[in-house]
Design an enzyme around this catalytic site. Structure first.
Site, PDB file in Angstrom:
ATOM      1  N   MET B 131       0.863  -1.178   0.000  1.00 20.04           N
ATOM      2  CA  MET B 131       0.000   0.000   0.000  1.00 20.04           C
ATOM      3  C   MET B 131       0.898   1.225   0.000  1.00 20.04           C
ATOM      4  SD  MET B 131      -2.642   1.221   3.010  1.00 20.04           S
ATOM      5  CE  MET B 131      -1.535   0.845   4.352  1.00 20.04           C
ATOM      6  N   ASN B 132       0.451   2.334  -0.620  1.00 19.42           N
ATOM      7  CA  ASN B 132       1.146   3.604  -0.395  1.00 19.42           C
ATOM      8  C   ASN B 132       0.151   4.742  -0.141  1.00 19.42           C
ATOM      9  OD1 ASN B 132       1.515   2.824  -3.382  1.00 19.42           O
ATOM     10  ND2 ASN B 132       1.942   5.009  -3.547  1.00 19.42           N
ATOM     11  N   ASP B 133       0.091   5.753  -0.973  1.00 18.56           N
ATOM     12  CA  ASP B 133      -0.615   7.003  -0.650  1.00 18.56           C
ATOM     13  C   ASP B 133      -2.072   6.808  -0.234  1.00 18.56           C
ATOM     14  OD1 ASP B 133       0.719   9.026  -3.432  1.00 18.56           O
ATOM     15  OD2 ASP B 133       1.698   7.714  -1.989  1.00 18.56           O
ATOM     16  N   GLN B 149      -3.594   3.673  -2.500  1.00 21.81           N
ATOM     17  CA  GLN B 149      -2.780   3.065  -3.561  1.00 21.81           C
ATOM     18  C   GLN B 149      -2.436   1.647  -3.124  1.00 21.81           C
ATOM     19  OE1 GLN B 149      -1.186   5.472  -6.495  1.00 21.81           O
ATOM     20  NE2 GLN B 149      -3.366   5.431  -6.010  1.00 21.81           N
ATOM     21  N   TRP B 192      -3.550   6.253 -10.055  1.00 19.83           N
ATOM     22  CA  TRP B 192      -2.746   6.872  -9.003  1.00 19.83           C
ATOM     23  C   TRP B 192      -3.539   7.822  -8.121  1.00 19.83           C
ATOM     24  CZ3 TRP B 192       2.312   7.859 -12.283  1.00 19.83           C
ATOM     25  CH2 TRP B 192       2.908   6.626 -12.538  1.00 19.83           C
TER      26      TRP B 192
END
Lengths: 160, 662
Positions: B131-133, B149, B192
């Site tokens: 996972m990111n943002d 994300q 994104w």
């Protein structure tokens, strides 16, 4: 006509050779960088992104080669099994996680994840090396990976 | 470098230096070697002719090199670009390499017991993978929505799509199906980051960045398929996407992360998108009435030279007088505006407080010396914290901050454990009405619902002491503490003219961590500590005297001894923290397995750390109170709560059906 073409070819080659030089100057290992990029057919026409991808490809090739060596060591040096297992895990990470991550990130313009991938390649190599407590049969390969990782990282940073 | 090699076919080039066994990197090279003799002679002739030309060009170019490169003996370059490496991802191959050849280094492997302990009890994370943002956080029809994300295929970044989860209280989450996947040409290479905006009629629009099939970054519009579905399960992408493409002068890969829109006084919606021009970080501004067509303003919201690409820009108002959140469109004399950006170069989120001019969509900082992105400018968090995003919670009138907390371990460990990254506990954000110069963040109140048993302590701790605080299990804790340095100790230091001033030199990062003893610190808690203290993570205050004889307080987290593992990053994090006249020193710490979130002085300085102990896990994780000052005695008054787990629910159809009926 041929002369004009030759002149243009030389001009192009001069500027491209300079591109590799200029790029490699900003890395921690100019000579290694130049030899890696020069020896690759794609190097002469690549932009910074392309040069970074070439370096990632070198990481991939080196990891593949190292895994082959690790596999051959199981028979020759069975007493090293535990360390070889850990190295196998680490180098498989380079091939299956770091390299694909770096390729996708660099190609898509989010280079920071590419940086993560190439840095990690060096970390995994160093950890593998450490498994042998100073008596590693893989030193020249792990050392190469660390050096290539540093050069790759410097080039990826230029994309930020 | 000059040689006829430049003109000869590929096969004659040097061998790949990495393949020392003599094999060639290009198996097809052989075929290029064959040429007819006449052509070969011609090529050589022209080649020789142009060698001179080439040499001449190189010779003249030599003199114009602007970067002087000096190589130190270990081969490190010291150009300005190399300097940009400092302070980035702290992973250092070089240090790790030096250790790897040491016969005394303990060969280390992660086992499943150590790795499975690392999963958190009450922080947001998906069941597995990367996972990111944070994306598009919002509150709608009784539910807090969180998107993020997500890589459905691996525990590293890639193949990014939008994950989705809902909660009634920002703490107990239920995972839902993916909200958006990469199924259009305009987001084929990645769905994104983006943000949500509420329209006047209560409907929602989502703007997000797509990486097109040609890897161009564009902005796309999406909206809920069914506004009657409180779970907002399905999303529709606008048929006319993309709504924005990189404008002239902006490169196709420097255009991402659109913000929530705000209303201008002219009645239009306005958004901002981070980018860069050369090394100057900028934020572009667009106006729209329908989110489908936009006019780009000639002015930028703001720009700061030498800060690089601005990712995840956030722009929002804060009240100068009230401790509450404001809707993104609020403006007026009692309001300041925050510009925040995530710096691609350094992986640090910075913000600045300033004034917004609606007439031309520009903003200027109150203090240009700490403008957004400058290394000394303010941060939400002085540890591991990036790509953060706020939203206005109209349910409770708060502005809430989400932040992506990545891993600090090796990717090998992430692959082995099958996941990577967390979100920080959501925080409320307000302007510090007492200082006026910084934001204050605090974990949302709802986190207190996890508090189980508590123990209260009051103690005096002499210099050089470590006190085991018996609270039972110590991997999920909420600690609130108040400290005071005894008056006699303070007077002694302040009155001693010969006592060296150290505040100007001190920094959490560079001053050696919690083992370095000063007159008035360090003191605080050591969390995730083994009883032998062989592994521990101190969170502490360090009070230092300045040249003006005033005291300066620092709030640090020292992860340097948090783990025996040799493949994790272990920095000392932190910053100075403003302490006003009459205030005691206060800290709050949330411990949740591999994450430690520390809040100093009510959230004036916050630091998030990732730690990966190998021994101080499960029942062996303990809590200590310590005072490592040389002379000073401190008093500590604190509460420690055991924290329940949030039991985040994986996605299941029955669960969703049940939720839909509530």
């Amino acid at each position: 006509m041929v002369v004009v073409m030759m002149i243009m070819m030389v001009m192009a080659m001069v500027s491209e050779a300079n591109m590799i030089e200029q790029t490699c100057k900003e890395t921690p290992d100019f000579n290694l960088c130049v030899s890696l990029l020069d020896s690759d057919p794609r190097g002469s026409s690549a932009d910074t992104s392309g040069l970074a991808l070439i370096l990632v490809d070198k990481i991939k090739g080196l990891a593949t080669k190292t895994l082959k060596e690790i596999n051959s060591l199981y028979k020759k040096r069975p007493e090293l099994k535990q360390a070889l297992d850990e190295c196998s895990r680490r180098y498989n990470t380079i091939l299956k996680a770091d390299v694909p991550e770096a390729i996708e990130a660099i190609s898509k313009g989010v280079p920071k994840f590419g940086e993560d991938g190439v840095i990690d390649a060096g970390v995994e190599a160093a950890v593998c090396e450490g498994e042998f407590k100073g008596k590693s049969p893989l030193t020249s390969l792990t050392k190469s990976m660390q050096k290539v990782s540093n050069v790759a990282r410097a080039i990826v940073r230029m994309l930020l | 470098m000059a040689s006829s090699d430049a003109l000869l076919p590929i096969s004659a080039r040097e061998e790949d230096p990495l393949l020392s066994d003599g094999s060639r990197s290009d198996p097809n090279a052989e075929t290029h070697g064959r040429r007819r003799p006449v052509k070969g002679l011609l090529a050589v002739t022209f080649g020789l002719f142009f060698i001179a030309f080439y040499v001449a060009l190189i010779a003249t170019h030599d003199g114009s090199r602007s970067n002087d490169v000096k190589f130190e003996s270990d081969g490190t370059a010291t150009t300005a670009s190399r300097a940009r490496l400092a302070g980035v991802s702290e992973k250092s191959n070089d240090q790790l390499w030096k250790l790897s050849g040491d016969r005394n280094t303990v060969a280390f492997s992660w086992n499943n017991s150590m790795l499975s302990w690392q999963r958190t009890g009450f922080h947001f994370q998906p069941g597995q993978n990367w996972m990111n943002d944070p994306n598009g956080p919002l509150f709608y029809k009784g539910w807090y929505h969180f998107f993020y994300q997500y890589n459905p295929n691996a525990a590293v970044w890639g193949d990014i799509v939008w994950g989705h989860a809902v909660s009634k209280d920002l703490i107990h989450w239920v995972h839902l199906p993916l909200a958006m996947v990469a199924d259009q040409w305009y987001d084929a290479n990645g769905v994104w980051t983006g943000s949500a905006t509420f329209l006047e009629d209560g409907s929602i629009v989502m703007l997000y960045t797509g990486s097109t099939d040609k890897s161009v970054q564009v902005q796309n519009l999406a909206y809920p398929e069914d506004l009657n579905d409180p779970l907002l399960l399905k999303w529709v992408k606008f048929s006319g996407n993309p709504v924005l493409v990189p404008p002239p002068g902006i490169l196709p890969k420097d255009f991402r992360d659109p913000t929530t829109a705000w209303k201008t006084s002219a009645g239009k919606w306005r958004i901002t998108i981070g980018s860069k021009i050369n090394r100057t970080g900028i934020s572009l501004v667009y106006d729209t009435t329908d989110f489908k067509t936009y006019e780009k303003l000639d002015t930028l919201l703001h720009k700061v030279p030498n800060t690089g690409m601005w990712e995840c820009v956030d722009f929002y108002p804060v009240s100068k007088t009230l401790v509450k959140g404001l809707d993104t469109s609020v403006n007026g004399p009692d309001v300041k505006h925050i510009v925040k950006a995530s710096m691609d170069d350094t992986r640090i989120d910075h913000y600045a407080i300033g004034t917004y001019f609606d007439s031309n969509g520009t903003w200027i900082p109150d203090d240009p010396t700490i403008d957004v992105g400058i290394s000394t400018s303010l941060r939400y968090d002085y540890g591991k914290f990036y790509a953060s995003k706020t939203f206005y919670d109209q349910n409770k009138g708060r502005r809430i901050l989400w932040g992506w907390i990545g891993e600090s371990d090796s990717e090998s460990a992430d692959v082995q454990k099958g996941w990577s990254s967390l979100q920080g506990i959501p925080r409320t954000v307000v302007l510090d009405t007492k200082t006026g110069k910084n934001l204050v963040q605090w974990p949302v109140d709802e986190v207190k619902s996890l508090r189980l048993s508590s123990k209260k302590f009051d103690m005096e701790v002499g210099p050089g002491s470590f006190v085991n605080i018996d609270v039972g299990s110590a991997a999920q804790l909420d600690i609130e503490a108040e400290f005071e340095i005894k008056k006699e100790s303070l007077d002694k230091i302040l009155g001693d003219a010969s006592a060296a001033a150290e505040a100007e030199e001190f920094s959490c990062q560079k001053s050696g961590g919690s083992t370095v003893r000063g007159a008035l610190g360090p003191f605080g808690f050591s969390v995730l500590a083994h009883e032998s203290l062989s592994e521990q993570t101190p969170v502490y205050f360090y009070v230092a005297k300045g040249k003006d004889s005033k005291l300066k307080t620092f709030f640090c987290t020292d992860s340097s001894r948090s783990s025996f593992a040799n493949d994790v990053v272990k920095p000392v994090y932190g910053s100075s923290v403003p302490v006003l006249e009459g205030e005691k020193l206060t800290m709050r710490i949330l411990v949740d397995h591999s994450i430690v979130e520390a809040f100093g002085q009510g959230g004036r300085t916050c630091t998030t750390s990732r730690v990966y102990p190998t021994k101080a896990i499960y029942g062996a994780a303990k809590l200590f109170l310590f005072n490592n000052a040389i002379d000073a005695t401190i008093t500590a008054s604190f509460n420690v709560w055991q924290m329940n787990s949030a039991f985040i629910h994986p996605y299941s159809e029955e669960a969703v059906r049940a939720l839909s009926r509530t």
